[in-house]
Every structure is written in structure tokens, then in C-alpha cells.
Design a protein around this motif. Structure first.
Motif, PDB file in Angstrom:
ATOM      1  N   THR B   5       0.830  -1.198   0.000  1.00 56.26           N
ATOM      2  CA  THR B   5       0.000   0.000   0.000  1.00 56.26           C
ATOM      3  C   THR B   5       0.865   1.249   0.000  1.00 56.26           C
ATOM      4  OG1 THR B   5      -1.733  -1.135   1.251  1.00 56.26           O
ATOM      5  CG2 THR B   5      -1.815   1.266   1.207  1.00 56.26           C
ATOM      6  N   GLN B   6       0.617   2.091  -0.959  1.00 53.55           N
ATOM      7  CA  GLN B   6       1.227   3.419  -0.979  1.00 53.55           C
ATOM      8  C   GLN B   6       0.072   4.404  -0.774  1.00 53.55           C
ATOM      9  OE1 GLN B   6       3.920   2.204  -4.676  1.00 53.55           O
ATOM     10  NE2 GLN B   6       4.531   4.186  -3.857  1.00 53.55           N
ATOM     11  N   PRO B   7      -0.082   4.929   0.421  1.00 58.43           N
ATOM     12  CA  PRO B   7      -1.295   5.684   0.748  1.00 58.43           C
ATOM     13  C   PRO B   7      -1.401   7.042   0.074  1.00 58.43           C
ATOM     14  CG  PRO B   7       0.248   5.715   2.568  1.00 58.43           C
ATOM     15  CD  PRO B   7       0.810   4.759   1.559  1.00 58.43           C
ATOM     16  N   GLN B  20       9.524  12.318   2.120  1.00 54.17           N
ATOM     17  CA  GLN B  20       9.252  10.960   2.567  1.00 54.17           C
ATOM     18  C   GLN B  20       8.062  10.429   1.795  1.00 54.17           C
ATOM     19  OE1 GLN B  20       9.436   9.080   6.689  1.00 54.17           O
ATOM     20  NE2 GLN B  20       7.216   9.251   6.474  1.00 54.17           N
ATOM     21  N   LEU B  21       8.252   9.277   1.165  1.00 50.25           N
ATOM     22  CA  LEU B  21       7.168   8.576   0.485  1.00 50.25           C
ATOM     23  C   LEU B  21       6.887   7.306   1.279  1.00 50.25           C
ATOM     24  CD1 LEU B  21       8.230   8.955  -3.255  1.00 50.25           C
ATOM     25  CD2 LEU B  21       6.803  10.466  -1.865  1.00 50.25           C
ATOM     26  N   HIS B  75       9.518   3.064   4.202  1.00 47.61           N
ATOM     27  CA  HIS B  75       9.381   4.424   3.693  1.00 47.61           C
ATOM     28  C   HIS B  75      10.651   4.890   2.998  1.00 47.61           C
ATOM     29  CE1 HIS B  75       5.692   4.270   5.753  1.00 47.61           C
ATOM     30  NE2 HIS B  75       6.044   4.802   6.905  1.00 47.61           N
ATOM     31  N   LEU B  76      10.454   5.644   1.938  1.00 48.07           N
ATOM     32  CA  LEU B  76      11.565   6.199   1.148  1.00 48.07           C
ATOM     33  C   LEU B  76      11.806   7.638   1.573  1.00 48.07           C
ATOM     34  CD1 LEU B  76      13.440   5.676  -1.378  1.00 48.07           C
ATOM     35  CD2 LEU B  76      11.636   6.794  -2.718  1.00 48.07           C
ATOM     36  N   GLY B 106       1.784   3.227  -6.619  1.00 45.97           N
ATOM     37  CA  GLY B 106       2.633   4.319  -7.056  1.00 45.97           C
ATOM     38  C   GLY B 106       2.294   5.653  -6.408  1.00 45.97           C
ATOM     39  N   THR B 107       3.313   6.495  -6.279  1.00 41.85           N
ATOM     40  CA  THR B 107       3.151   7.866  -5.782  1.00 41.85           C
ATOM     41  C   THR B 107       3.772   8.817  -6.797  1.00 41.85           C
ATOM     42  OG1 THR B 107       3.230   7.216  -3.449  1.00 41.85           O
ATOM     43  CG2 THR B 107       3.710   9.527  -3.968  1.00 41.85           C
ATOM     44  N   GLN B 108       2.964   9.729  -7.310  1.00 40.59           N
ATOM     45  CA  GLN B 108       3.460  10.745  -8.232  1.00 40.59           C
ATOM     46  C   GLN B 108       4.092  11.871  -7.425  1.00 40.59           C
ATOM     47  OE1 GLN B 108       3.336  11.404 -11.931  1.00 40.59           O
ATOM     48  NE2 GLN B 108       4.839  12.803 -11.021  1.00 40.59           N
ATOM     49  N   LEU B 109       5.377  12.089  -7.628  1.00 41.06           N
ATOM     50  CA  LEU B 109       6.082  13.182  -6.952  1.00 41.06           C
ATOM     51  C   LEU B 109       6.185  14.373  -7.888  1.00 41.06           C
ATOM     52  CD1 LEU B 109       7.786  14.348  -4.621  1.00 41.06           C
ATOM     53  CD2 LEU B 109       9.795  13.356  -5.732  1.00 41.06           C
TER      54      LEU B 109
END
Lengths: 113, 113
Positions: B5-7, B20-21, B75-76, B106-109
Motif C-alpha cells: 500500500t502506498q497511501p 518521505q514517500l 518508507h523512502l 505508485g506515488t506521483q512526486l
């Protein structure tokens, strides 16, 4: 250069046509994969193949089929494309099953009109 | 079932700020975890990987990640974000040792000047 190579970069076709995408890896890996990435960037595994065993994700429609001539090549054929097949198809390879990281190609973007 | 899960679907930071991702995994066995980055119109590239050992792992381009068994998290982080970090980041789990690498959504930065 050692990497995962995919051709073509882009492909536009019409509903009902057959398409084939190529993937080659020069990393000396034993296992190759195909993923589908939809417009929301979600990744879905389609196939995994390690020269001895093919594993198919049971949710993949039968019009999709992998084709391998040796462990460095794993092509993807779609027999009769549907609009929902529009996506980016990513090929990957890894040195082994299980815990190893996977190395990805640049992808093939398919648009079905 | 095993899941990642990537919230946060989207994260926006200013250039030079810290990052932090977040990533949560669900597998209860020995963890094998990865962070990948996907730049626009490219395939996925490995940023870093965690195999059982030191909970903080260093990756490329100044990225690091911290594994926490108690929080089921990986966490990244990056101390100072650069505009070139604008991309989609994926957390992935190979802990089952099967043929599947389980990806988060995925998380769009986005990096603001």
C-alpha cells in the motif's frame, strides 16, 4: 550495452488486429516477465517465464500469449486487440525466481482505436 | 493476500525540501522490498532494495529507505529534493519468493521550484 530492450516504442492499431511486441535482454538473466501498465500507472503482472516454466496470471485474457525462442527473448502477441488493451507493456528480467530485483525495459505503448 | 500500500497517490514538495514517500507491506515472513522510480515515458529503474539486515538502506541519487517490522513499513526518504526527481515512485515486495513482484499503486512526486 547490457539492458532490457523493447520494440516498438509505440504502436497504434485498430480493434481486431493482431500485434506482436519484442523483448530482448542482454543481462544473462534466466527469468523474463511481461507487465501491463494502465493509464493510472497501475502495474499488473501478465506472464513469467524462465526457460523451463511459464506461469500465466489467470486474469489475463486468452488473446494474449508469450513467445520465447530462448531465455534472452520473450515476445508478447495479442491475437485480436480490444480497446481495453490500450496500455504500456513493460518487459522485465531477473537473474532468478523469487527474491531478486527485476530490470525493466522502456516499454511499448499500445493504442487501440 | 500479500499486498503493498502506498497511501499517497500524489506528493508535492519544493525543490531543496526533504521528502518521505510512504509504503506499507502486508507479508508476515522475511521481507524483501524494493523501491523503483519511473521517469516520464520510461521504464522502471531500481532505486534501492532491502534484504534482511540493516534496516536503513542506501540507494542511488541520495535516496534511502528504512524498514520497520513493527510498523510493516518501508518508507523512502531524501534529504533534499531536486527537480529531476519528478517521477512516479513504486514500492514493491518480493517476500513471498514466488514468481510475482507485488507493486504498490505508485506515488506521483511533483517538485515545485
Amino acid at each position: 550495452e547490457t539492458a532490457v530492450f523493447q520494440t516498438p516504442n509505440y504502436h497504434v492499431t485498430q480493434v481486431g488486429n493482431e500485434v506482436s511486441f519484442n523483448c530482448k535482454q542482454t543481462l544473462g538473466h534466466d527469468t523474463m516477465y511481461w507487465y501491463k501498465q494502465d493509464s493510472k500507472k497501475l502495474l499488473k503482472i501478465m506472464f513469467s517465464y524462465n526457460n523451463k516454466q511459464l506461469i500465466v496470471n489467470e486474469t489475463v485474457p486468452r488473446r494474449f500469449s508469450p513467445q520465447s525462442s530462448d531465455k534472452a527473448h520473450l515476445n508478447l502477441r495479442i491475437k485480436s486487440v480490444e480497446p481495453e488493451d490500450s496500455a504500456v507493456y513493460l518487459c522485465a528480467s531477473s537473474p532468478d525466481w523469487g527474491y531478486a530485483e527485476q530490470f525493466f525495459g522502456p516499454g511499448t505503448r499500445l493504442t487501440v482505436l | 493476500a500479500q499486498s503493498v500500500t502506498q497511501p499517497d497517490a500524489r506528493v508535492t514538495v519544493s525543490e531543496g525540501a526533504s521528502l518521505q514517500l510512504r509504503c506499507k507491506y502486508s507479508y508476515f515472513g522475511t521481507p524483501y522490498l524494493f523501491w523503483y522510480v519511473q521517469y516520464p515515458r520510461q521504464g522502471l529503474q531500481l532505486l534501492l532494495k532491502y534484504y534482511p539486515g540493516d534496516p536503513v538502506v542506501q540507494g542511488v541519487n541520495g535516496f534511502e529507505a528504512e524498514f520497520s517490522k513493527s510498523n510493516s513499513s518501508f518508507h523512502l526518504r531524501k534529504a533534499s529534493v531536486h527537480w529531476s526527481d519528478w517521477a512516479v515512485y513504486f514500492c514493491a515486495d518480493a517476500s513471498s519468493g514466488s514468481w510475482q513482484l507485488i507493486f504498490g499503486s505508485g506515488t506521483q512526486l511533483t517538485v515545485m521550484p
